[in-house]
Design an enzyme around this catalytic site. Structure first.
Site, PDB file in Angstrom:
ATOM      1  N   GLU A  57      14.283  10.984 -22.282  1.00  0.00           N
ATOM      2  CA  GLU A  57      14.926  11.089 -23.592  1.00  0.00           C
ATOM      3  C   GLU A  57      16.386  11.519 -23.454  1.00  0.00           C
ATOM      4  O   GLU A  57      17.282  10.953 -24.098  1.00  0.00           O
ATOM      5  CB  GLU A  57      14.186  12.105 -24.475  1.00  0.00           C
ATOM      6  CG  GLU A  57      12.712  11.803 -24.662  1.00  0.00           C
ATOM      7  CD  GLU A  57      11.820  12.532 -23.663  1.00  0.00           C
ATOM      8  OE1 GLU A  57      10.797  13.090 -24.097  1.00  0.00           O
ATOM      9  OE2 GLU A  57      12.163  12.552 -22.456  1.00  0.00           O
ATOM     10  N   ALA A 168     -11.018  -8.550   9.649  1.00  0.00           N
ATOM     11  CA  ALA A 168     -10.600  -8.755  11.042  1.00  0.00           C
ATOM     12  C   ALA A 168     -11.634  -9.609  11.762  1.00  0.00           C
ATOM     13  O   ALA A 168     -12.769  -9.788  11.296  1.00  0.00           O
ATOM     14  CB  ALA A 168     -10.441  -7.414  11.755  1.00  0.00           C
ATOM     15  N   SER A 174      -6.520  -8.242  13.344  1.00  0.00           N
ATOM     16  CA  SER A 174      -6.337  -8.346  11.892  1.00  0.00           C
ATOM     17  C   SER A 174      -4.931  -8.772  11.483  1.00  0.00           C
ATOM     18  O   SER A 174      -4.657  -8.885  10.287  1.00  0.00           O
ATOM     19  CB  SER A 174      -6.658  -7.001  11.230  1.00  0.00           C
ATOM     20  OG  SER A 174      -5.778  -5.989  11.707  1.00  0.00           O
ATOM     21  N   GLU A 257      -5.249   2.390   2.297  1.00  0.00           N
ATOM     22  CA  GLU A 257      -5.211   1.066   2.922  1.00  0.00           C
ATOM     23  C   GLU A 257      -6.306   0.815   3.960  1.00  0.00           C
ATOM     24  O   GLU A 257      -6.310  -0.222   4.598  1.00  0.00           O
ATOM     25  CB  GLU A 257      -3.835   0.820   3.552  1.00  0.00           C
ATOM     26  CG  GLU A 257      -2.744   0.599   2.521  1.00  0.00           C
ATOM     27  CD  GLU A 257      -1.602  -0.264   3.050  1.00  0.00           C
ATOM     28  OE1 GLU A 257      -1.782  -0.957   4.062  1.00  0.00           O
ATOM     29  OE2 GLU A 257      -0.528  -0.224   2.436  1.00  0.00           O
TER      30      GLU A 257
END
Length: 332
Positions: A57, A168, A174, A257
């Protein structure tokens, strides 16, 4: 055909998109957005700046004179703060001094220093206040609201897998399941997180950098966290269980992850709030490594009605889909 005038929800959606610019640099303060408009025209935009000040703001109103802002409508994603700080005035007081005609707020602030007090102070000044409790503002503040209400970060689990759910080959290879565009998108998601977590097995096998490798965004690389019973190397935090994420101070958005065991442990603990699924158009077969370990489900019924699709897009040759965990505290 005459164009439809934007609704409060339309304006708030635009304000919530502005708030995304504040993540994660506004930490430990929430990333808030604000728009000042009059007669359907935007006069100023603002968002919480690095380190948490100025607030959205104050940032927007600093671009206007009091005469310009008087009588305007101000959209802000979170209830204006009501507490004084050495770093700046209470936004509720600042808005009262500005004398807008109306203030539209996306979400109530659960912080006890403000909760309801900001709105009450503004209404006492004779200014109309509307609170939407809408999805757009909720999503933009999900990390802050989760931290305030549940004492933990908002958790996003990312999976990059083949069409048949493998991450993988059988030997663990992978790199890479997905292509460049999908990986760049993932790095953009990392840039909005306060911390990124992998399991100890993934850390030891892959030694991932867990950084942001996009031009101009390297400084947005999040804190690195490893889920392990052992010690983490220097510069990396270690936690022993998914529930220990509550101890990650100043972390509102946690990006998980992998690997498969870590994904399963967070899902089994019901700590995943959003699922990011990157699918490559390849088939690896049953000898590949599964993206998620065993969850111990006893029946299929318990697996239904837990996730709602919230986003889907094609990223080059790959597909990205996001799913939100359906919880009682989430708006529809």
């Amino acid at each position: 055909m005459a164009l439809r005038s934007p609704s409060d929800a339309d304006w708030m959606a635009a304000t919530a998109r502005l708030a995304a610019r504040a993540r994660p640099s506004s930490s430990p303060n929430p990333g808030v957005g604000a728009i000042v408009c009059k007669n359907g025209k935007v006069l100023a935009r603002g968002w919480t700046r690095a380190g948490g000040r100025p607030h959205a703001e104050a940032d927007a109103l600093s671009q206007l004179t009091k005469d310009q802002a008087r009588g305007a409508t101000i959209y802000v994603t979170l209830e204006p703060c009501a507490h004084q700080s050495d770093r700046g005035p209470a936004c509720a007081d600042l808005l009262c001094e500005t004398e807008p005609a109306r203030i539209v707020i996306g979400q109530h602030d659960p912080d006890p220093r403000t909760a309801g007090s900001g709105i009450a102070r503004i209404e006492a000044a004779g200014i109309e206040v509307s609170v939407l409790e809408d999805t757009a503002s909720y999503r933009s503040l999900a990390g802050y609201l989760m931290r305030q209400r549940a004492g933990r970060p908002f958790v996003t689990l990312k999976l990059a897998q083949s069409l048949d759910g493998a991450i993988a080959l059988a030997d663990g290879t992978s790199q890479w399941i997905t292509a460049d565009i999908a990986r760049a998108h993932c790095h953009a998601m990392r840039a909005g997180a306060d911390a990124i977590l992998v399991g100890g097995g993934t850390w030891r096998a892959d030694q991932p950098r867990l950084d942001v490798r996009l031009p101009g965004l390297a400084q947005r690389s999040p804190k690195r966290v490893v889920l392990t019973q052992g010690e983490a190397p220097g510069g990396v935090l270690a936690i022993a269980s998914p529930f220990a994420i509550s101890k990650l101070t100043q972390v509102m958005h946690l990006y998980v992850e992998g690997g498969a065991a870590t994904a399963a442990s967070f899902l089994a603990a019901d700590l995943v709030d959003e699922l990011h699924l990157y699918q490559a158009p390849i088939v690896i077969g049953s000898d590949g490594l599964s993206s998620i370990g065993a969850l111990g489900l006893g029946d299929l019924a318990s697996a239904h009605d837990r996730w709602r699709a919230s986003d889907a897009r094609i990223l080059g040759r790959d597909r990205f889909t996001a799913y939100l965990r359906v919880r009682d505290t989430s708006p529809a």
